[in-house]
Design a protein around this motif. Structure first.
Motif, short mmCIF file in Angstrom:
data_model
loop_
_atom_site.label_atom_id
_atom_site.label_comp_id
_atom_site.label_asym_id
_atom_site.label_seq_id
_atom_site.Cartn_x
_atom_site.Cartn_y
_atom_site.Cartn_z
N SER A 192 0.82 -1.47 0.07
CA SER A 192 0.03 0.03 -0.09
C SER A 192 0.87 1.43 0.10
CB SER A 192 -1.05 0.01 1.10
OG SER A 192 -0.41 0.20 2.39
N PRO B 79 -1.97 0.33 -6.30
CA PRO B 79 -3.36 0.60 -6.01
C PRO B 79 -4.03 -0.69 -5.91
CG PRO B 79 -2.67 0.74 -8.29
CD PRO B 79 -1.59 0.60 -7.55
N ALA C 90 -3.01 -3.02 -3.69
CA ALA C 90 -2.70 -3.36 -2.36
C ALA C 90 -3.63 -3.62 -1.08
CB ALA C 90 -1.40 -2.98 -1.85
N THR C 91 -3.98 -4.49 -0.42
CA THR C 91 -4.84 -4.45 0.56
C THR C 91 -4.32 -3.97 2.04
OG1 THR C 91 -4.84 -6.74 0.99
CG2 THR C 91 -6.27 -6.30 -0.41
N TYR C 92 -2.99 -3.97 2.01
CA TYR C 92 -2.67 -3.43 3.30
C TYR C 92 -1.03 -3.06 3.36
CZ TYR C 92 -0.06 -8.06 3.45
OH TYR C 92 0.90 -9.23 3.16
N VAL D 234 -14.11 -3.09 -5.35
CA VAL D 234 -13.96 -1.69 -4.50
C VAL D 234 -13.36 -0.73 -5.46
CG1 VAL D 234 -12.77 -0.86 -2.34
CG2 VAL D 234 -13.67 -3.19 -2.49
N ILE D 235 -12.12 -1.31 -6.01
CA ILE D 235 -11.24 -0.21 -6.92
C ILE D 235 -12.07 0.27 -7.98
CG2 ILE D 235 -9.32 -0.17 -8.54
CD1 ILE D 235 -7.85 -2.27 -6.78
N ASN D 236 -12.97 -0.55 -8.69
CA ASN D 236 -13.77 -0.32 -9.84
C ASN D 236 -15.07 0.46 -9.85
OD1 ASN D 236 -12.13 -0.98 -12.38
ND2 ASN D 236 -11.79 -2.56 -10.98
N THR E 250 -11.10 4.58 -3.04
CA THR E 250 -10.84 3.72 -3.93
C THR E 250 -9.73 2.70 -3.78
OG1 THR E 250 -11.66 5.16 -5.57
CG2 THR E 250 -10.28 3.34 -6.64
N PHE E 251 -8.73 3.18 -2.80
CA PHE E 251 -7.55 2.45 -2.67
C PHE E 251 -7.49 2.33 -1.25
CE2 PHE E 251 -6.49 4.74 -6.46
CZ PHE E 251 -6.63 3.64 -7.57
N VAL E 252 -6.61 1.43 -0.60
CA VAL E 252 -6.73 1.10 0.98
C VAL E 252 -6.04 2.24 1.55
CG1 VAL E 252 -4.28 -0.14 0.68
CG2 VAL E 252 -6.00 -0.67 2.46
N HIS E 253 -6.44 2.48 2.77
CA HIS E 253 -6.18 3.53 3.61
C HIS E 253 -6.30 4.88 3.06
CE1 HIS E 253 -2.89 0.47 4.99
NE2 HIS E 253 -4.16 0.28 5.51
N ARG F 40 -17.06 8.23 -13.39
CA ARG F 40 -16.74 8.88 -12.17
C ARG F 40 -16.86 10.45 -12.44
NH1 ARG F 40 -13.73 4.46 -11.90
NH2 ARG F 40 -13.19 3.53 -9.67
#
Ligand code: HEM
Ligand code: HEM
Ligand code: SF4
Ligand code: SF4
Ligand code: SF4
Ligand code: SF4
Ligand code: SF4
Lengths: 322, 337
Positions: free
Chosen positions: A111, A115, A117-119, A212-214, B34-37, B226
């Protein structure tokens, strides 16, 4: 004339190289991320005591070749600020790394940049390093941000793959199906449409977060908790190279740390005392004891989240040369 | 009337008002980006002033309060239908000056463009608007170019500095609640310049509709929509008829947001779609925002909030597109002379 204790030198993270009289120093960089200020220190060691070259290791460390055995103490002193800055556990300050068996804990960029990455892979890698180093048993642990597995966790004893549990707020969905297309084309086709709304097949979903990203309206968001897939006992090598298999799915950070630490006890108990160099890969030990025995040790005192799926039994395949 | 009061006092007033109103404001949704954190700032209900995100521009606009992303209009069975009930409470909405101008665009489309939209009207009639000032311009804002940097068309203006709250009220109920508060002269904070300056061509000749200019966007845009969804002035919707699965004869009709960038927008009965090229979609959007709408209603549709530029994953700048288009229009005019 050189009179060396090679075992001690190896444990100090120096290599016995093919070049008579020369060793190589290995620098650990847990999580593969360091501040640029450390580079001149590494450069200095390589130019003053090595042959001016630096090798980037497969596990994201540095290897400085061409060091004279006699310079080890001096090099250790020069390594000290690097060891401190990277917060490496150390038994005797100023004496370099005090073991080498547990390999550098590597990680994809995660992260910090990626883009998908989940952590934060680096942070988890550093936490793992704190928990397991300096342990001299031969363990390879790697962290990857998402199911793309860029660090190739499946070739490690322990591979940790980040997962998010997508949260769907149906009132924010207008049915564009960007998530459905992304999941179908880039992931595992776990989404379908029912009455213009989205249904997630929880059995299929790998928690990659593409949905989630899309999603353009934040109908899909990430779960507050990060989950992980723990894959175990992948390996390269001569006898039976194979990919790591799923052990836990939707596991928590604490459970994974505990399992890895438990495995040190398992290995200490079952390692072949006659193994060459006293080293034996964990995977081969499990092949000998059976998965059930490993699992008994590994899961000792581990608290599982209600979502966690434990695979039992685990079978490995791979290529058998013996 | 202008007043100086305290956050505590305002919070009690809002607690009182919440008997009749739901209070909506831009809120920080931690980790919902959209992205983590990465956080999302979007509209949600609040009960305390401290929940409002004043420091940053919201990623999504206030429009979802008046035009929900997904809204059930009515329920039907074989022979009958029943309109969905309106919310029992009215709404109070915190928003910025450009957004208040955006509200006028929504009003134009839903109230003054042919038949009155009753679903919009019933929400709109029961909504109060509270202006949030802008001490300085945010990234990508071009409100000054669009003339939307100030507005006095609000029910109240509110400025929170620690425990001190300055209020300018145009709303009797609020005046009554603030009776006894220290009178003050309160002028909303507003910007006088933005880093982004946009020059809009007076007219865009039809000949430019098929200009190679748009091809660049055709190669870059991924048709995610978007830019439309974050836009306070995008008002397009589409319909979804749902038949409840257990009983195929009853169901509901919903209207949901639509985007002229997303596949399906121009689909007609029989399956024909007339605008498949993404460059042409960009052309359609851009000219809708700053050309067609003005010809019909007298003002530009775009209010210069810059949210479309903030959000585009492909770094397509709407503002820069207008400026480039302006140059193209001028060059074309010169060639013809
Ligand atoms: C060249 C012939 C036609 C064209 C280009 C055309 C085009 C369109 C378009 C663009 C819409 C709006 C679709 C939307 O907003 O989603 C529409 C709606 C509609 N058209 Fe046509 N149409 C044609 C012929 C017809 C014919 C022959 C009929 C009936 C016999 C018809 C009945 C309707 C109805 C009932 C709607 C409204 C549908 C709704 O509100 O859901 N159209 N048409
Ligand atoms: C009963 C017949 C028709 C109806 C009800 C109808 C309706 C509509 C509507 C509602 C729109 C969207 C306008 C907007 O979004 O502002 C539209 C656009 C359009 N229609 Fe029709 N239409 C009809 C016939 C036709 C015919 C016969 C043609 C072509 C031969 C045509 C070509 C188009 C095109 C190309 C557009 C898009 C314009 C653009 O890109 O700016 N339509 N129509
Ligand atoms: S997280 Fe990945 S696998 Fe799961 S539904 Fe979303 S896109 Fe599909
Ligand atoms: S991407 Fe988002 S808005 Fe589109 S269908 Fe999926 S959940 Fe709904
Ligand atoms: S087009 Fe862009 S700048 Fe203009 S109102 Fe919409 S989001 Fe704001
Ligand atoms: S720009 Fe597109 S989505 Fe937005 S109002 Fe215009 S046509 Fe509708
Ligand atoms: S946000 Fe950008 S990529 Fe997405 S539809 Fe709009 S212009 Fe195209």
């Amino acid at each position: 004339m050189l009179d060396l204790n090679t075992k001690k030198i190896k444990k100090n993270a120096y290599r016995i190289t093919k070049v008579r009289g020369e060793t190589a120093s290995r620098i650990r960089v847990p999580g593969g991320l360091l501040t640029a200020e450390l580079l001149p220190l590494i450069q200095n060691i390589a130019q003053t005591y090595g042959n001016g070259k630096i090798h980037l290791t497969t596990r994201q460390g540095f290897e400085i070749p061409g060091i004279k055995y006699g310079d080890i103490d001096t090099v250790n002193a020069l390594l000290q600020p690097i060891i401190e800055k990277l917060e490496i556990n150390q038994e005797i300050p100023g004496k370099g790394y005090t073991s080498a068996g547990t390999r550098n804990v590597s990680a994809c960029i995660g992260s910090n940049v990626c883009p998908f990455a989940t952590y934060n892979t680096t942070n988890f890698a550093k936490r793992m390093e704190k928990e397991i180093f300096p342990n001299d048993l031969h363990f390879k642990v790697a962290f990857t941000g998402c199911a793309n597995d860029c660090i190739k966790t499946r070739m490690h004893d322990f591979g940790i793959i980040g997962m998010t549990e997508p949260q769907y707020e149906k009132e924010r969905c207008m049915g564009c199906q960007a998530c459905v297309k992304a999941c179908k084309k880039k992931s595992v086709d776990a989404l379908s449409v029912e009455n213009y709304r989205i249904v997630r097949n929880t059995e299929k979903c790998v928690g990659c977060g593409e949905c989630v990203i899309n999603c353009p309206t934040r109908a899909w968001t990430r779960s507050p908790e990060t989950y992980y897939r723990l894959v175990i006992m992948g390996r390269t090598g001569k006898r039976n190279p194979r990919l790591a298999e799923d052990f836990l799915v939707w596991a928590t950070e604490d459970a994974i740390i505990k399992i890895v630490k438990n495995t040190y006890s398992f290995v200490t108990n079952y390692i072949d005392r006659d193994a060459p160099g006293g080293k034996e890969h964990i995977g081969y030990i499990i092949d000998r004891t059976g998965f059930e025995e490993f699992k008994k040790w590994a899961m000792d005192g581990v608290e599982l989240d209600s979502r966690t799926i434990v695979k039992n039994p685990v079978y490995w395949s791979g290529i058998h040369y013996v | 009337m202008g007043y100086q009061t305290t956050a505590a006092k305002m919070n009690t007033i809002f607690a009182d008002l919440s008997k009749d109103y739901l209070i909506y404001a831009p809120k920080r949704y931690v980790g919902d980006g959209t992205f983590v954190h990465i956080d999302t700032i979007r509209y949600g209900e609040i009960t305390d002033l401290s929940e409002i995100e004043f420091a940053e521009k919201s990623n999504y606009s206030f429009k979802e309060v008046l035009l929900p992303i997904s809204e059930t209009l009515f329920y039907f069975t074989e022979n009958e239908m029943k309109e969905a009930d309106a919310p029992k409470k009215g709404a109070i909405v915190f928003l910025r000056s450009c957004d208040l101008h955006g509200l006028k665009r929504m009003d134009t489309i839903y109230l003054e463009n042919g038949a009155v939209d009753t679903y919009y009207k019933r929400l709109r009639d029961n909504t109060k608007f509270i202006l949030m000032g802008c001490e300085s311009s945010f990234e990508n804002c071009f409100c000054v170019s669009m003339g939307t940097q100030t507005s006095d068309d609000y029910d109240a203006y509110l400025k929170v500095t620690g425990e001190t709250v300055l209020v300018d009220s145009h709303w009797d109920a609020l005046d009554a609640a603030l009776a006894g508060a220290t009178p003050a002269s309160v002028i909303p904070d507003s910007v006088t310049a933005n880093e982004t300056v946009v020059t809009i061509p007076e007219t865009v000749p039809q000949t430019l509709f098929d200009d190679p200019f748009w091809e660049d966007y055709g190669n870059r845009c991924i048709a995610c929509g978007r830019c439309n969804f974050v836009c306070p002035t995008c008002t397009c919707f589409t319909m979804q008829d749902i038949f409840y699965t257990d009983n195929g004869k009853a169901g509901e009709r919903r209207r949901v947001w639509a985007s002229c960038h997303i596949d399906g927008y121009t689909d007609m009965a029989g399956g024909h779609a007339f605008r498949n090229d993404k460059g042409q979609r960009m052309r359609f959007k851009v000219l809708h925002k700053v050309n067609d709408y003005k010809r019909r209603f007298g003002t530009h549709m775009c209010i210069g909030c810059g949210r479309c530029d903030d959000v585009c994953p492909e770094y397509i700048s709407f503002a820069n597109c207008i400026n480039k288009l302006n140059t193209l229009v001028n060059d074309t005019a010169k060639e013809e002379n």
